[in-house]
Design an enzyme around this catalytic site. Structure first.
Site, short mmCIF file in Angstrom:
data_model
loop_
_atom_site.label_atom_id
_atom_site.label_comp_id
_atom_site.label_asym_id
_atom_site.label_seq_id
_atom_site.Cartn_x
_atom_site.Cartn_y
_atom_site.Cartn_z
N SER A 32 48.52 -0.57 -2.44
CA SER A 32 49.59 0.29 -3.03
C SER A 32 50.29 1.18 -1.76
O SER A 32 51.08 2.02 -2.29
CB SER A 32 48.97 1.00 -4.07
OG SER A 32 48.00 1.68 -3.75
N GLU A 41 41.57 -2.01 -5.18
CA GLU A 41 41.58 -1.94 -3.83
C GLU A 41 40.13 -1.62 -3.20
O GLU A 41 39.83 -1.97 -2.21
CB GLU A 41 42.40 -0.54 -3.67
CG GLU A 41 43.97 -1.10 -4.17
CD GLU A 41 44.85 0.04 -3.67
OE1 GLU A 41 46.12 -0.38 -3.63
OE2 GLU A 41 44.34 1.35 -3.82
N HIS A 152 -13.49 -1.37 -1.91
CA HIS A 152 -14.69 -0.35 -1.55
C HIS A 152 -14.56 0.96 -2.18
O HIS A 152 -13.43 1.38 -2.17
CB HIS A 152 -14.66 -0.31 0.32
CG HIS A 152 -15.58 0.61 0.61
ND1 HIS A 152 -15.21 1.79 1.28
CD2 HIS A 152 -16.97 0.69 0.60
CE1 HIS A 152 -16.16 2.54 1.62
NE2 HIS A 152 -17.49 1.83 1.27
N ASN A 153 -15.66 1.14 -2.76
CA ASN A 153 -15.77 2.73 -3.32
C ASN A 153 -14.79 2.72 -4.40
O ASN A 153 -13.92 3.83 -4.20
CB ASN A 153 -16.02 3.90 -2.21
CG ASN A 153 -17.39 3.89 -1.68
OD1 ASN A 153 -18.03 3.06 -2.13
ND2 ASN A 153 -17.53 4.74 -0.93
N GLU A 182 -16.42 -1.82 -6.67
CA GLU A 182 -17.59 -1.38 -6.46
C GLU A 182 -18.07 -0.06 -7.28
O GLU A 182 -17.27 0.95 -7.60
CB GLU A 182 -17.84 -1.01 -4.71
CG GLU A 182 -19.20 -0.42 -4.71
CD GLU A 182 -19.10 -0.19 -2.98
OE1 GLU A 182 -20.36 0.21 -2.58
OE2 GLU A 182 -18.26 -0.11 -2.44
N ASP A 184 -21.15 3.11 -7.45
CA ASP A 184 -22.03 3.87 -6.95
C ASP A 184 -22.64 4.79 -8.05
O ASP A 184 -21.93 5.75 -8.75
CB ASP A 184 -21.90 4.68 -5.92
CG ASP A 184 -21.86 4.29 -4.43
OD1 ASP A 184 -22.67 3.66 -4.01
OD2 ASP A 184 -20.65 4.09 -3.80
N HIS A 197 -19.50 9.27 -4.85
CA HIS A 197 -19.99 8.91 -3.70
C HIS A 197 -21.19 9.84 -3.40
O HIS A 197 -20.79 11.19 -3.02
CB HIS A 197 -18.87 9.35 -2.63
CG HIS A 197 -19.17 8.31 -1.40
ND1 HIS A 197 -18.53 8.68 -0.16
CD2 HIS A 197 -20.22 7.53 -1.17
CE1 HIS A 197 -18.77 7.92 0.94
NE2 HIS A 197 -19.95 7.07 0.29
N GLU A 231 -24.21 -0.41 -6.66
CA GLU A 231 -24.96 0.27 -5.87
C GLU A 231 -25.76 1.29 -6.79
O GLU A 231 -25.22 2.44 -7.15
CB GLU A 231 -24.02 1.24 -4.84
CG GLU A 231 -23.29 0.34 -3.97
CD GLU A 231 -24.01 -0.53 -2.93
OE1 GLU A 231 -25.11 -0.05 -2.70
OE2 GLU A 231 -23.68 -1.66 -2.81
N LYS A 280 -23.17 -7.78 -9.43
CA LYS A 280 -23.92 -8.12 -8.02
C LYS A 280 -24.86 -6.88 -7.94
O LYS A 280 -24.40 -5.61 -7.81
CB LYS A 280 -22.73 -8.11 -6.99
CG LYS A 280 -23.32 -7.89 -5.41
CD LYS A 280 -22.30 -8.14 -4.65
CE LYS A 280 -22.04 -6.97 -3.90
NZ LYS A 280 -23.17 -6.24 -2.99
N ARG A 396 -20.53 -9.83 1.99
CA ARG A 396 -19.58 -8.62 1.77
C ARG A 396 -19.34 -7.89 3.25
O ARG A 396 -20.71 -7.53 3.64
CB ARG A 396 -20.08 -8.02 0.46
CG ARG A 396 -19.18 -6.90 0.19
CD ARG A 396 -19.71 -6.06 -1.02
NE ARG A 396 -18.78 -4.98 -1.43
CZ ARG A 396 -19.11 -3.88 -0.81
NH1 ARG A 396 -20.20 -3.63 0.03
NH2 ARG A 396 -18.24 -2.89 -1.22
N ILE A 497 21.77 8.16 10.93
CA ILE A 497 21.91 6.69 10.63
C ILE A 497 20.81 5.95 11.66
O ILE A 497 20.33 6.52 12.71
CB ILE A 497 23.32 6.19 11.22
CG1 ILE A 497 24.44 7.19 10.92
CG2 ILE A 497 23.57 4.71 11.10
CD1 ILE A 497 24.75 6.70 9.17
N ASP A 499 18.81 3.36 13.79
CA ASP A 499 18.98 2.45 15.09
C ASP A 499 17.73 1.26 14.87
O ASP A 499 16.91 1.26 15.58
CB ASP A 499 18.70 3.18 16.43
CG ASP A 499 19.66 4.35 16.45
OD1 ASP A 499 20.72 4.17 16.11
OD2 ASP A 499 19.27 5.29 17.00
N ASP A 552 12.83 2.28 13.09
CA ASP A 552 14.02 2.97 13.69
C ASP A 552 13.71 3.45 14.84
O ASP A 552 12.78 4.26 15.24
CB ASP A 552 14.48 4.31 12.36
CG ASP A 552 15.40 5.14 12.87
OD1 ASP A 552 16.23 4.74 13.70
OD2 ASP A 552 15.73 6.25 12.62
#
Length: 609
Positions: A32, A41, A152-153, A182, A184, A197, A231, A280, A396, A497, A499, A552
């Site tokens: 236009s 457009e 684990h844990n 697991e 404990d 723990h 455990e 286990k 394990r 920006i 890279d 980057d």
């Protein structure tokens, strides 16, 4: 939208474009001639901006008229470039039906440029082979033939010293496909065992809450068995409470006897153990003695010897078989109570001395745990024996106690030796968890992945530190073509920006572990183009994991992470493929992606870049 506003939008979209070029696109779209873009457009401007020149060029190589791919042309592309083989004709029809946007195109069995781009960007054009996404492996082999997604844990959601213990840790782990969690357990107040723990400042949760969480979430992601690695640090009395909670809360989910009441000769399969939770832990007797006792019990019941039985049940320390009575007297002061011991069936933990001792004294349902340091030393010193050991017994591996920050090791080293349960701190994102999630993304994300055949053979000659090739060595060529809509690293700064550069990392046996990277593209995260080929040689491709890492470039410091995607060599598709990038914590960065060309060649060969 004025040209000044368009420039600002481009910066927000992570693209730095020469002002002259941007102004040319702007003028071409401004039909236009009002010096602003309105409605249609702006759509034309965006189309010009996102035009994929490299895909247009590829389309033109196979399209005779440059407008469409006929069925035959598309079949040629699928066979020559995508290596789809004999089923390419049927596949072409399916793909046109799935991706061609116009109904007339579907009827004429042709694929337009839009349809071609839709295919390349979809699951069908993904680097990850869609046939590896559902459960596609044989799930009827013994448990020790699989890699098992292990945590684990699991109760910790932070570090190992002061972190919070929470049932949320179990929910997250189970939802992401963990099949070995697991716990404990320690004596708690009011006779209720607690989970934390030990000897640290981590918070405490009730054991029964953990079991209730397990009952609710164990099989939401996968139907295959969950192993509860117990455990146990509790007194006799609280162990009885543990056994009670497991039995009462888990009900039928708990595996409390062998599958058919018979003595097995090998571990059952994931298929046979569907919807079962296995404990286990330590066990007072052997499975053979347990089954013998059950038989004697049945005989006595048939002979209606109730009074004798009652007295035997009263003193729980006594065993029914005379053979184990002596043993039991020695254990009258033992800290393991029989009701809890009885719940350990196929996963009895034993101490490890050496591989010869294990072979001579242990049974297939007994397993040992190794610290990462111990496991690494065994792989170095007796790698082949470790491989053979893991072909008949479960192992394990767990992180070193020095990893108080809940950091992780690279699991690949232990997978190379066939270790099944390589336990990770799943709460800690990073390279190691990318590799872990990459392996278990396949096979329906069910938490079990079948090991290569040379790691399932008790006579295997494979040594992870010195691999010689009865295995098919391969050369891999990766052309890193382009990137699309990479996210900003620093979202707070409008003018920043990226890279971007691409690093391809391979993890496998030691000689195969390597990395290469492209050069960086300056100031363009929107549609960077590299067009660079990287070449890798692999001795044991069956064990290789590939990680595509986008960074980057920053000459003043370490390059910043933009996105990554990791997958097993065995699940990779050849040809022109898109790689849909993931964030640091494994969530999708849609629409960010890489466009690459993958070519695998048999044998080791020099390939010019």
């Amino acid at each position: 939208m004025s040209f000044h506003e368009v420039q600002r939008l481009l910066r927000l979209m992570n693209v730095e474009m020469e002002q002259e070029h941007a102004f040319q696109l702007f003028q071409a779209a401004d039909t236009s001639q009002s010096d602003t873009l309105e409605g249609q457009e702006f759509i034309e401007f965006y189309k010009a901006l996102t035009k994929r020149v490299e895909v247009l060029e590829l389309f033109g190589n196979f399209s005779a008229d440059g407008q469409k791919l006929t069925l035959l042309e598309f079949v040629d592309f699928l066979q020559e470039e995508q290596k789809e083989g004999d089923h390419a004709s049927d596949l072409a029809l399916e793909l046109i039906d799935r991706h061609e946007p116009s109904e007339s195109g579907k009827l004429r069995h042709v694929l337009s440029m839009d349809g071609f781009l839709s295919y390349l960007y979809s699951k069908d054009g993904d680097i990850f082979n869609p046939s590896c996404l559902p459960i596609y492996q044989d799930m009827t082999q013994p448990l020790n033939h699989y890699y098992i997604n292990s945590s684990h844990n699991t109760y910790l959601v932070g570090d190992q010293l002061c972190g919070q213990s929470s049932v949320e840790g179990y929910i997250r782990a189970l939802k992401r496909g963990c099949r070995c969690v697991e716990v404990d357990v320690w004596d708690g107040p009011s006779g209720e065992p607690v989970v934390y723990h030990g000897h640290t400042l981590t918070s405490r949760i009730l054991f029964k809450e953990v079991v209730a969480t397990l009952a609710q979430y164990a099989f939401q992601t996968s139907d295959y068995p969950v192993i509860l690695s117990l455990e146990n640090h509790c007194s006799w009395e609280q162990q009885e409470i543990i056994a009670h909670h497991l039995t009462e809360i888990l009900g039928d989910q708990l595996l409390s006897t062998t599958l058919d009441g018979q003595l097995p000769t090998q571990l059952p399969s994931p298929e046979e153990l569907q919807k079962k939770i296995l404990v286990k832990g330590k066990k007072l007797s052997t499975l053979e003695e347990d089954l013998e006792e059950e038989e004697e019990l049945e005989t006595e019941l048939e002979g209606e010897q109730e009074p004798e039985l009652e007295s035997q049940f009263e003193s729980e320390t006594q065993e029914l078989s005379p053979r184990s009575k002596d043993k039991n007297e020695k254990k009258s002061k033992a800290i393991l109570c029989p009701s809890l011991s009885a719940l350990v069936i196929y996963t009895k933990t034993v101490s490890f001395y050496n591989f010869t001792h294990s072979k001579e004294h242990y049974r297939f349902y007994e397993l040992s745990s190794f610290s990462e340091t111990k496991a690494k030393n065994l792989i170095k010193e007796t790698g082949n024996q470790f491989v053979q050991h893991n072909a008949w017994q479960l192992s394990r591996v767990y992180p070193s106690g020095l990893r108080t920050d809940s950091s992780n090791y690279n699991p690949q080293e232990f997978w190379n030796a066939g270790c099944q349960m390589v336990a990770m701190n799943v709460q800690t994102a990073g390279l190691e968890m990318d590799i872990y999630d990459g392996l278990f993304r396949q096979n329906g994300g069910c938490g079990y992945v079948l090991k290569p055949d040379f790691l399932r053979d008790t006579q295997s000659s494979f040594h992870p530190e010195r691999p010689i090739s009865p295995f098919k060595a391969q050369t891999l060529q990766i052309q890193v073509i382009s990137g699309q809509q990479l996210p900003k690293v620093d979202k707070t700064k409008e003018g920043s920006i990226v890279d971007p550069l691409v690093r391809v990392e391979i993890f496998g046996v030691r000689p195969d572990t390597t990395r290469q990277e492209t050069s960086y593209v300056e100031n363009n995260g929107f549609n960077p183009y590299w067009g660079q080929t990287l070449c890798f040689q692999l001795l044991v491709p069956e064990l290789a994991m590939l990680r595509f890492l986008v960074k980057d470039y920053n000459w003043t410091s370490r390059n910043d992470f933009i996105g990554q995607y990791t997958l097993p060599w065995t699940c990779m598709q050849q040809g022109y493929r898109h790689i849909h990038l993931l964030s640091k914590d494994g969530t999708s960065l849609h629409p960010a992606s890489l466009f690459v060309h993958i070519c695998m060649l048999e044998g080791l060969r020099e390939v010019e870049s």
